[in-house]
Design a protein around this motif. Sequence first.
Motif, PDB file in Angstrom:
ATOM      1  N   SER A  50      60.455  50.835  78.517  1.00  0.00           N
ATOM      2  CA  SER A  50      59.889  51.172  77.289  1.00  0.00           C
ATOM      3  C   SER A  50      58.879  52.236  77.764  1.00  0.00           C
ATOM      4  O   SER A  50      59.111  53.473  77.741  1.00  0.00           O
ATOM      5  CB  SER A  50      58.979  50.061  76.767  1.00  0.00           C
ATOM      6  N   GLY A  51      57.436  51.781  77.949  1.00  0.00           N
ATOM      7  CA  GLY A  51      56.611  52.809  78.366  1.00  0.00           C
ATOM      8  C   GLY A  51      56.614  53.078  80.019  1.00  0.00           C
ATOM      9  O   GLY A  51      56.011  54.206  80.601  1.00  0.00           O
ATOM     10  N   GLY A  52      57.230  52.071  80.605  1.00  0.00           N
ATOM     11  CA  GLY A  52      57.569  52.439  82.079  1.00  0.00           C
ATOM     12  C   GLY A  52      56.829  51.651  82.952  1.00  0.00           C
ATOM     13  O   GLY A  52      56.539  52.191  84.409  1.00  0.00           O
ATOM     14  N   GLY A 107      68.860  56.635  71.434  1.00  0.00           N
ATOM     15  CA  GLY A 107      67.920  57.380  70.665  1.00  0.00           C
ATOM     16  C   GLY A 107      66.521  56.827  70.774  1.00  0.00           C
ATOM     17  O   GLY A 107      65.672  57.666  70.284  1.00  0.00           O
ATOM     18  N   TRP A 108      66.297  56.010  71.613  1.00  0.00           N
ATOM     19  CA  TRP A 108      64.895  55.612  72.261  1.00  0.00           C
ATOM     20  C   TRP A 108      64.690  55.944  73.851  1.00  0.00           C
ATOM     21  O   TRP A 108      63.773  55.540  74.391  1.00  0.00           O
ATOM     22  CB  TRP A 108      64.516  54.208  71.957  1.00  0.00           C
ATOM     23  N   ASP A 109      65.649  56.916  74.307  1.00  0.00           N
ATOM     24  CA  ASP A 109      65.439  57.121  75.571  1.00  0.00           C
ATOM     25  C   ASP A 109      64.703  58.428  76.146  1.00  0.00           C
ATOM     26  O   ASP A 109      65.129  59.196  76.699  1.00  0.00           O
ATOM     27  CB  ASP A 109      67.118  57.429  76.215  1.00  0.00           C
ATOM     28  N   ASP A 110      63.403  58.267  75.766  1.00  0.00           N
ATOM     29  CA  ASP A 110      62.604  59.258  75.970  1.00  0.00           C
ATOM     30  C   ASP A 110      62.175  59.563  77.304  1.00  0.00           C
ATOM     31  O   ASP A 110      61.938  60.555  77.968  1.00  0.00           O
ATOM     32  CB  ASP A 110      61.336  59.160  75.232  1.00  0.00           C
ATOM     33  N   PRO A 142      58.956  63.234  73.856  1.00  0.00           N
ATOM     34  CA  PRO A 142      58.898  61.889  73.045  1.00  0.00           C
ATOM     35  C   PRO A 142      60.239  61.883  72.102  1.00  0.00           C
ATOM     36  O   PRO A 142      61.211  62.695  72.299  1.00  0.00           O
ATOM     37  CB  PRO A 142      57.788  62.710  72.069  1.00  0.00           C
ATOM     38  N   VAL A 143      60.268  60.564  71.872  1.00  0.00           N
ATOM     39  CA  VAL A 143      61.183  60.244  70.917  1.00  0.00           C
ATOM     40  C   VAL A 143      61.351  61.115  69.814  1.00  0.00           C
ATOM     41  O   VAL A 143      60.361  61.714  69.176  1.00  0.00           O
ATOM     42  CB  VAL A 143      61.286  58.597  70.432  1.00  0.00           C
ATOM     43  N   THR A 176      58.989  52.470  72.324  1.00  0.00           N
ATOM     44  CA  THR A 176      57.805  53.550  72.573  1.00  0.00           C
ATOM     45  C   THR A 176      58.319  54.812  72.331  1.00  0.00           C
ATOM     46  O   THR A 176      59.244  55.248  72.725  1.00  0.00           O
ATOM     47  CB  THR A 176      57.405  53.275  74.175  1.00  0.00           C
ATOM     48  N   ARG A 177      57.426  55.463  71.373  1.00  0.00           N
ATOM     49  CA  ARG A 177      57.649  56.615  71.121  1.00  0.00           C
ATOM     50  C   ARG A 177      57.308  57.885  72.260  1.00  0.00           C
ATOM     51  O   ARG A 177      57.864  58.980  71.817  1.00  0.00           O
ATOM     52  CB  ARG A 177      57.156  57.187  69.678  1.00  0.00           C
ATOM     53  N   GLU A 178      56.518  57.504  73.096  1.00  0.00           N
ATOM     54  CA  GLU A 178      56.198  58.588  74.183  1.00  0.00           C
ATOM     55  C   GLU A 178      55.493  58.012  75.160  1.00  0.00           C
ATOM     56  O   GLU A 178      54.848  57.028  75.244  1.00  0.00           O
ATOM     57  CB  GLU A 178      55.244  59.570  73.522  1.00  0.00           C
ATOM     58  N   VAL A 179      56.044  58.316  76.534  1.00  0.00           N
ATOM     59  CA  VAL A 179      55.778  57.294  77.726  1.00  0.00           C
ATOM     60  C   VAL A 179      54.323  58.210  78.077  1.00  0.00           C
ATOM     61  O   VAL A 179      53.948  59.262  77.546  1.00  0.00           O
ATOM     62  CB  VAL A 179      56.658  57.598  78.793  1.00  0.00           C
ATOM     63  N   SER A 180      53.564  57.693  79.044  1.00  0.00           N
ATOM     64  CA  SER A 180      52.309  58.189  79.701  1.00  0.00           C
ATOM     65  C   SER A 180      52.551  58.863  80.785  1.00  0.00           C
ATOM     66  O   SER A 180      53.540  58.610  81.608  1.00  0.00           O
ATOM     67  CB  SER A 180      51.354  56.836  79.914  1.00  0.00           C
ATOM     68  N   PRO A 181      51.486  59.898  81.174  1.00  0.00           N
ATOM     69  CA  PRO A 181      51.582  60.681  82.157  1.00  0.00           C
ATOM     70  C   PRO A 181      51.607  59.838  83.478  1.00  0.00           C
ATOM     71  O   PRO A 181      52.237  60.168  84.597  1.00  0.00           O
ATOM     72  CB  PRO A 181      50.451  61.594  82.270  1.00  0.00           C
ATOM     73  N   LEU A 182      50.854  58.615  83.213  1.00  0.00           N
ATOM     74  CA  LEU A 182      50.699  57.793  84.617  1.00  0.00           C
ATOM     75  C   LEU A 182      51.996  57.154  84.984  1.00  0.00           C
ATOM     76  O   LEU A 182      52.361  57.339  85.972  1.00  0.00           O
ATOM     77  CB  LEU A 182      49.699  56.663  83.803  1.00  0.00           C
ATOM     78  N   THR A 183      52.729  56.627  84.031  1.00  0.00           N
ATOM     79  CA  THR A 183      53.895  55.945  84.409  1.00  0.00           C
ATOM     80  C   THR A 183      55.176  57.139  84.817  1.00  0.00           C
ATOM     81  O   THR A 183      55.905  57.071  85.661  1.00  0.00           O
ATOM     82  CB  THR A 183      54.634  55.171  83.527  1.00  0.00           C
ATOM     83  N   PHE A 184      55.034  58.066  84.036  1.00  0.00           N
ATOM     84  CA  PHE A 184      56.018  59.409  83.900  1.00  0.00           C
ATOM     85  C   PHE A 184      56.037  59.908  85.643  1.00  0.00           C
ATOM     86  O   PHE A 184      56.818  60.307  86.174  1.00  0.00           O
ATOM     87  CB  PHE A 184      55.795  60.137  82.970  1.00  0.00           C
ATOM     88  N   ASP A 185      54.521  60.168  85.898  1.00  0.00           N
ATOM     89  CA  ASP A 185      54.237  60.595  87.276  1.00  0.00           C
ATOM     90  C   ASP A 185      54.572  59.774  88.353  1.00  0.00           C
ATOM     91  O   ASP A 185      55.388  60.050  89.293  1.00  0.00           O
ATOM     92  CB  ASP A 185      52.800  61.137  87.358  1.00  0.00           C
TER      93      ASP A 185
END
Length: 320
Positions: A183-185, A207-210, A222-223, A237-246
């Motif tokens: 979801s948010g990672g 469709g939610w694979d941001d 974002p989604v 979750t419509r947008e992941v965070s820089p923390l998890t994405f990084d």
Amino acid sequence: MTILRQPTRAGLRDAAEKIARILPPTPLFVHEINGMPVAFKAESLQPIGAFKIRGAWHRLTALDDATRARGVVAFSSGNHAQGVAWAARRLGIAATIVMPADAPAVKRSNTLAMGAEVVDYDRATERREVIAAALATARGATLVPSFDDPWVIEGQGSAGIEILAQCAAMALPAPTRIVVPCSGGGLAAGLALAVPDAEMTIVEPEGWDDMTRSLATGVIEPVGENPPPTACDALMTREVSPLTFDVLSRRGATGVAVSESETAAAQRWAAEKLRLVIEPGGAVALAAVLAGKVALRPGMVIILSGGNVDLGDYAKAMGG
């Protein structure tokens, strides 16, 4: 919210030790898919029916007494809500959870039963992060995000510490690939830190694979507008965070998306083959493997992240 630190392996080990003092490890077991042995980590068998208990416990136990006295505020469609409510009740902390009005009834009722206050919001027109932040500020409470927090990521990653220990105890090969719902990672990022030698494959609903698209392009995407309906309420979750994405991007993680029918097929497979009730969001990693979107390989671990279902919806999924 300003993040003052990054999640670390030392923090993961601390989280794992704290959780081991209050909860037994969730089962890790092996079952074949098309003749290939695959290990499954059944986080659906946690006391709250999902892995979220890990991050909530690690975060809330890190608060000092004065901070605990002012309470906590979280936002969640239900699994993080239950994790925070469970930890808060055990620690004597007042908890307020911002939940979508259309959250599954079982998740809402379980959250209320553990003593948390629930504040509704409209998923389509309101932003839960804004509502929760305003409540936390007004009450002087601590905001406990569902994934955008180093303690939460470390807590979720304690599942990876368990996996490594269980594989060693069972004479299984070290994990070569972990397939995990996203979801948010928070869970995926925690596992990536805990098991650095395994390839990470995250799975989301179509469709939610941001996160999948963000990892592919190298920037957070974002989604899109008007995403499709999905049974995977835990993964919206419509947008992941820089923390998890990084964390995930530095680890070279990749992602795939699965359809609603593939997810329901995975729920049926889990019920028939594993004798486990798995919610849609908790079944997407299995769905990706069963659908051939993630190739089977020795040393694969599939995370079954949650099992909180409304019985009516589950019956429909079982009926195909």
